[in-house]
Design an enzyme around this catalytic site. Structure first.
Site, PDB file in Angstrom:
ATOM      1  N   SER A  85     -39.963  11.259  75.962  1.00  0.00           N
ATOM      2  CA  SER A  85     -40.228  12.595  75.436  1.00  0.00           C
ATOM      3  C   SER A  85     -39.124  13.002  74.486  1.00  0.00           C
ATOM      4  CB  SER A  85     -40.316  13.599  76.591  1.00  0.00           C
ATOM      5  OG  SER A  85     -40.489  14.911  76.118  1.00  0.00           O
ATOM      6  N   ALA A 126     -44.678  13.451  77.180  1.00  0.00           N
ATOM      7  CA  ALA A 126     -44.558  12.313  78.089  1.00  0.00           C
ATOM      8  C   ALA A 126     -45.667  12.290  79.134  1.00  0.00           C
ATOM      9  CB  ALA A 126     -43.194  12.328  78.769  1.00  0.00           C
ATOM     10  N   GLN A 184     -35.739  10.622  81.135  1.00  0.00           N
ATOM     11  CA  GLN A 184     -34.357  11.075  81.328  1.00  0.00           C
ATOM     12  C   GLN A 184     -33.333  10.011  80.931  1.00  0.00           C
ATOM     13  OE1 GLN A 184     -33.469  14.141  82.263  1.00  0.00           O
ATOM     14  NE2 GLN A 184     -35.500  14.918  82.781  1.00  0.00           N
ATOM     15  N   THR A 205     -54.615  14.157  64.609  1.00  0.00           N
ATOM     16  CA  THR A 205     -53.752  14.132  63.431  1.00  0.00           C
ATOM     17  C   THR A 205     -52.300  14.279  63.853  1.00  0.00           C
ATOM     18  OG1 THR A 205     -55.473  15.133  62.067  1.00  0.00           O
ATOM     19  CG2 THR A 205     -53.218  15.267  61.236  1.00  0.00           C
ATOM     20  N   HIS A 209     -38.109  16.100  73.539  1.00  0.00           N
ATOM     21  CA  HIS A 209     -37.283  17.275  73.824  1.00  0.00           C
ATOM     22  C   HIS A 209     -36.265  17.048  74.939  1.00  0.00           C
ATOM     23  CE1 HIS A 209     -38.955  19.160  77.609  1.00  0.00           C
ATOM     24  NE2 HIS A 209     -39.959  18.352  77.330  1.00  0.00           N
ATOM     25  N   CYS A 256     -40.909  21.569  86.062  1.00  0.00           N
ATOM     26  CA  CYS A 256     -42.361  21.447  86.191  1.00  0.00           C
ATOM     27  C   CYS A 256     -42.865  22.003  87.521  1.00  0.00           C
ATOM     28  CB  CYS A 256     -42.781  19.983  86.063  1.00  0.00           C
ATOM     29  SG  CYS A 256     -42.312  19.236  84.496  1.00  0.00           S
ATOM     30  N   ASN A 274     -35.437  12.882  87.448  1.00  0.00           N
ATOM     31  CA  ASN A 274     -35.206  14.151  86.769  1.00  0.00           C
ATOM     32  C   ASN A 274     -34.577  15.219  87.650  1.00  0.00           C
ATOM     33  OD1 ASN A 274     -37.966  13.808  87.888  1.00  0.00           O
ATOM     34  ND2 ASN A 274     -38.153  15.984  87.426  1.00  0.00           N
TER      35      ASN A 274
END
Length: 359
Positions: free
Chosen positions: A186, A72, A170, A223, A188, A305, A142
């Site tokens: 994102s 993200a 979120q 890729t 995950h 983070c 978050n």
């Protein structure tokens, strides 16, 4: 161990793991191909990527395209740096934006901050400079889980002739994501794998590529991994199918958590909030000691983070907490795979350790 840190990351859904393994190797070892190759195996891999793209797009508004990214943060940077013509007019962002948005805005310059109230909510009628070209307001915070009036901000941006970027990391898979010009998500954070995210871009909006090379994604070079894309798509499909059941389960967990931590102070709104996020504080609490003594319970002192930075949370300061108050806050996150028993056991250990401090 008891995992209560769903805002940092979520457990991989079994369906996503199965899809990922299929495209790492697959039957007779034929699923590893480069999806940008023109031969049969490449076309098969490319087809898997497009199925995944459609599944992810189904969680987002119509009228746009999904561009896969590495995460993200990359999606945010592509959106903010890629809209160069609009960047020249300045950026307005909420005071509680994720560091990906906040730091990028600061790096680009001409940034204006949109304040939040004590509930952690922005006001779409707030005064903004006349020359703003990009407004960035996240869907769900978050750290404290507050749900922002993003749809009204999108309307405000249109009225002001600006673009609207929504960090929906979120929110995606949990609730409707409002229409915007650009949306960052994102995998995950919704039971998909790490290492893949996406930027949704409104049809008709042109951005400048920020990673040059083959431009395999049109705006992004590199890729693609069919395995990561397919797993992301599977996680998106499961989130769509289980959305009501997940929400009901999380509401049950939220109500029990509020009972268990009834003596703690909630950070942010109790109502305009994703109820899988419990940000709370207790006067005099030594959070570092608490986390050291609760090693079998995985929770957070704030954003993953920002952990270890030593800085006071800008989110908690934005809602009016002092440095001392902010440093007594913890964040407990739960979701699809959290059981009541796990929540109760984790809470028992946290509360006991806090009471041992005499607070």
């Amino acid at each position: 161990m008891i995992y209560l840190d769903y805002q940092a990351t979520t457990p991989l859904a079994p369906e996503a793991r199965e899809e990922m393994l299929r495209w790492l190797d697959g039957p007779e070892g034929t699923a590893f191909a480069n999806p940008h190759s023109p031969h049969r195996m490449g076309r098969q891999a490319a087809a898997a990527v497009e199925v995944a793209r459609d599944r992810v797009a189904a969680l987002l508004p119509p009228g746009g395209r999904v561009i896969f990214t590495g995460n993200a943060c990359e999606a945010v940077n592509l959106a903010m740096r890629g809209s160069a013509a609009h960047r020249k007019a300045g950026i307005a962002l909420s005071a509680i934006e994720h560091a990906a948005v906040r730091d990028t805005a600061l790096a680009l310059g001409q940034a204006s901050e949109i304040p939040v109230d004590g509930e952690g909510l922005t006001d779409p009628a707030a005064d903004l400079p006349a020359d703003i070209g990009l407004i960035a307001v996240m869907a769900v915070n978050n750290e404290i889980g507050t749900i922002q009036p993003a749809a009204r901000w999108a309307q405000r941006a249109r009225e002001q002739g600006a673009l609207f970027l929504c960090d929906a990391v979120q929110a995606c898979g949990k609730m409707d994501v409002p229409a915007a010009d650009m949306i960052a998500i994102s995998a995950h954070k919704m039971h998909g794998p790490k290492g893949i995210g996406a930027l949704w871009v409104r049809d008709g909006l042109d951005l400048d590529p920020q990673v040059t090379g083959g431009l395999q994604e049109g705006l992004r070079s590199g890729t693609l991994s069919p395995a990561l894309c397919a797993a992301f798509g599977a996680a998106a499909q499961v989130a769509k199918d289980r959305r009501e059941d997940d929400a009901a389960h999380i509401e049950t967990l939220w109500n029990r958590a509020r009972e268990l931590f009834s003596g703690w102070t909630l950070n942010g709104s109790a109502d305009a909030r994703w109820h899988g996020n419990l940000s709370i504080r207790r006067e005099g609490l030594d959070v570092a000691r608490l986390m050291s003594e609760c090693r079998e319970v995985m929770f957070s002192a704030g954003s993953a983070c920002a952990s270890g930075s030593g800085k006071t949370s800008h989110v908690l300061k934005a809602i009016g907490l002092s440095d001392a108050e902010a440093k007594t806050a913890i964040r407990i996150g739960f979701g699809r795979y959290t059981t009541i028993e796990q929540l109760e056991s984790g809470a028992e250990q946290i509360i006991a350790a806090a009471e041992a401090q005499g607070v």
